[in-house]
Design an enzyme around this catalytic site. Structure first.
Site, PDB file in Angstrom:
ATOM      1  N   ASP A  18     -10.072 -12.034  -4.082  1.00  0.00           N
ATOM      2  CA  ASP A  18      -9.642 -10.931  -4.954  1.00  0.00           C
ATOM      3  C   ASP A  18      -9.648  -9.586  -4.233  1.00  0.00           C
ATOM      4  OD1 ASP A  18      -9.203 -12.549  -7.184  1.00  0.00           O
ATOM      5  OD2 ASP A  18     -11.302 -12.428  -7.792  1.00  0.00           O
ATOM      6  N   MET A  60      -3.334 -15.161  -8.880  1.00  0.00           N
ATOM      7  CA  MET A  60      -4.709 -14.845  -9.267  1.00  0.00           C
ATOM      8  C   MET A  60      -5.001 -13.353  -9.172  1.00  0.00           C
ATOM      9  SD  MET A  60      -7.051 -17.892  -7.665  1.00  0.00           S
ATOM     10  CE  MET A  60      -7.237 -19.467  -8.518  1.00  0.00           C
ATOM     11  N   ARG A  65      -8.047 -11.022 -11.666  1.00  0.00           N
ATOM     12  CA  ARG A  65      -8.439 -10.701 -13.040  1.00  0.00           C
ATOM     13  C   ARG A  65      -8.277  -9.220 -13.363  1.00  0.00           C
ATOM     14  NH1 ARG A  65     -13.108 -12.650 -12.743  1.00  0.00           N
ATOM     15  NH2 ARG A  65     -12.804 -14.647 -13.777  1.00  0.00           N
ATOM     16  N   GLU A  69      -2.359 -12.590 -12.950  1.00  0.00           N
ATOM     17  CA  GLU A  69      -2.856 -13.249 -14.155  1.00  0.00           C
ATOM     18  C   GLU A  69      -3.601 -12.282 -15.083  1.00  0.00           C
ATOM     19  OE1 GLU A  69      -5.778 -16.181 -13.059  1.00  0.00           O
ATOM     20  OE2 GLU A  69      -7.062 -14.718 -12.047  1.00  0.00           O
ATOM     21  N   LEU A  82      -4.277 -23.402  -5.244  1.00  0.00           N
ATOM     22  CA  LEU A  82      -3.633 -23.484  -3.931  1.00  0.00           C
ATOM     23  C   LEU A  82      -3.775 -22.181  -3.149  1.00  0.00           C
ATOM     24  CD1 LEU A  82      -0.372 -25.343  -5.005  1.00  0.00           C
ATOM     25  CD2 LEU A  82      -2.335 -26.323  -3.809  1.00  0.00           C
TER      26      LEU A  82
END
Length: 415
Positions: A145, A189, A191, A245, A299
């Site tokens: 991240d 990905m 958050r 996402e 992945l």
């Protein structure tokens, strides 16, 4: 040098990456090579392995086999998402950790993970100081991240970014093959921080990148999203969208329909299903358009075959530096990176950051790196990320397939 003899434990925590084992191997090798460290243990499933007295004796591993950790994805020692309490509220776990440390004469503890892992590391460090047990505690960063505070970037991010950019280039080829176009929505990905979604912009260097990129750093507006998609569709009859996402509306609610489906051990929402949701909205609002949702999912973090050698080298360096600094007397720190990108090229040097300043703080993409419309990133992002994805790894293969590490995992308590 403030010499301290004793054993060391290294543990891995949180979501894995394609280079977390490179960091772990860097720490293990530095420990095995040190005269001060009497034994090297690997905690099975992070702090859970310490609490349950399940420690692997890394000294028992074959050196050549152990070296394969460097190019093996995921967490070879096993990971966890276990949140230890504040010791002022409940010190049960800390007493057990201290018991295990004393049992094996552990004087060095290294924890390899992201935000929550650094919080765990910080709490253990402070507790050991409080009870007067001489143990040097160091954090080794890991998170795809890229949201750890204080460091230029995090080990794992670059390889995931390279995978994402490569995938977008490849998806572009597939999406443009037919005489009738389509809208392709790729869910990435991230958050609360859009570093990974922003990596889709690197595909544009090849001429085969996404038309639109949406990050969670700015509020998402469904009406503007539909306007953007329809405008590009009318122009090109083909649209490629990259979306984080974690995009959210102005009220803070996630756009993802799966936002309340589950949470991890730290109470974070497990997101997913966003690409499918947006695909359905586009189908409803632009009749007759073919829409394909793609979720890269796990992945992104286990794609060793397209990992960045720069990322691998820096990850190994982070683990190695943590151990060398601890041996020299440093404690209560996390290894970070200080980097320059100028006319002399890219340069990265390890730096030490206070665990208390890193734990539970999130670093986000600068809003000035996002365009005014909020549907793409600027060239500043590309200048930042491009040096990090350089280099091709030379992983070992057998029968043209990856040859990853096979550890013996000899448990200390069973000896």
């Amino acid at each position: 040098m403030n010499e301290l003899k004793g054993a060391m434990i290294v543990g891995q925590s949180g979501g894995p990456s394609s280079v977390i084992n490179a960091s772990c191997y860097g720490a293990i090798k530095a420990g095995l090579d040190s005269d001060c460290i009497t034994k090297v243990y690997g905690a099975a499933n992070g702090i859970v392995g310490v609490l349950t007295d399940k420690l692997y004796i890394m000294d028992e591993e074959d050196p050549e086999e152990l070296a394969l950790m460097r190019y093996t994805p995921s967490s070879a020692l096993g990971s966890c998402r276990y949140k230890i309490a504040d010791p002022d509220v409940d010190d049960t776990d800390y007493k057990k950790i201290l018991e295990i440390f004393k049992k094996y004469d552990v004087r060095y503890f290294f924890y390899n993970g992201g935000n929550d892992s650094m919080d765990t590391c910080n709490k253990i460090s402070k507790y050991m100081k409080r009870v007067g047990y001489d143990c040097r505690v160091m954090g080794i960063p890991k998170t795809i991240d890229n949201d750890l505070f204080g460091t230029d970037h995090c080990p794992g991010y670059a390889s995931a970014a390279k995978y994402i950019a490569t995938s977008l280039v490849e998806v572009y080829q597939d999406a443009h093959v037919y005489d009738k176009g389509q809208v392709t929505i790729v869910e990435i990905m991230g958050r609360h921080a859009g570093w990974l979604a922003g990596a889709a912009s690197l595909a544009n260097i090849t001429g085969y990148g996404p038309d639109l990129i949406y990050l969670p750093e700015v509020d998402f507006k469904m009406d503007e999203f539909l306007e953007d998609v329809k405008r590009i569709w009318d122009e090109n009859k083909n649209v490629l969208v990259a979306v984080s996402e974690g995009i959210h509306y102005a009220d803070g609610s996630f756009v993802s329909e799966a936002k309340t489906s589950a949470t991890d051990g730290f109470g974070h929402a497990q997101l997913g299903g966003l690409a499918a949701l947006l695909a359905n909205v586009v189908k409803e609002q632009i009749p007759g358009v073919k829409v394909r949702p793609i979720e890269l999912s796990l992945l992104q973090r286990c794609g060793e075959h397209v990992a960045s050698q720069t990322d691998n080298d820096e990850s190994f360096l982070a683990g190695q530096t943590a151990v060398k600094e601890a041996i020299a007397g440093t404690t209560d720190k996390m290894v970070g990176f200080q980097c320059t990108r100028d006319e002399n090229g890219y340069n990265c040097q390890p730096v030490l950051l206070d665990l208390s300043s890193v734990a539970n703080y999130e670093k986000k993409v600068p809003v000035e790196w996002i365009n005014e419309r909020g549907n793409n990133v600027t060239d500043e992002y590309i200048k930042y990320a491009l040096p990090l994805i350089q280099g091709e790894i030379q992983m070992k293969k057998e029968n043209s397939l990856p040859r990853f590490v096979h550890l013996k995992k000899v448990v200390a308590a069973e000896q």
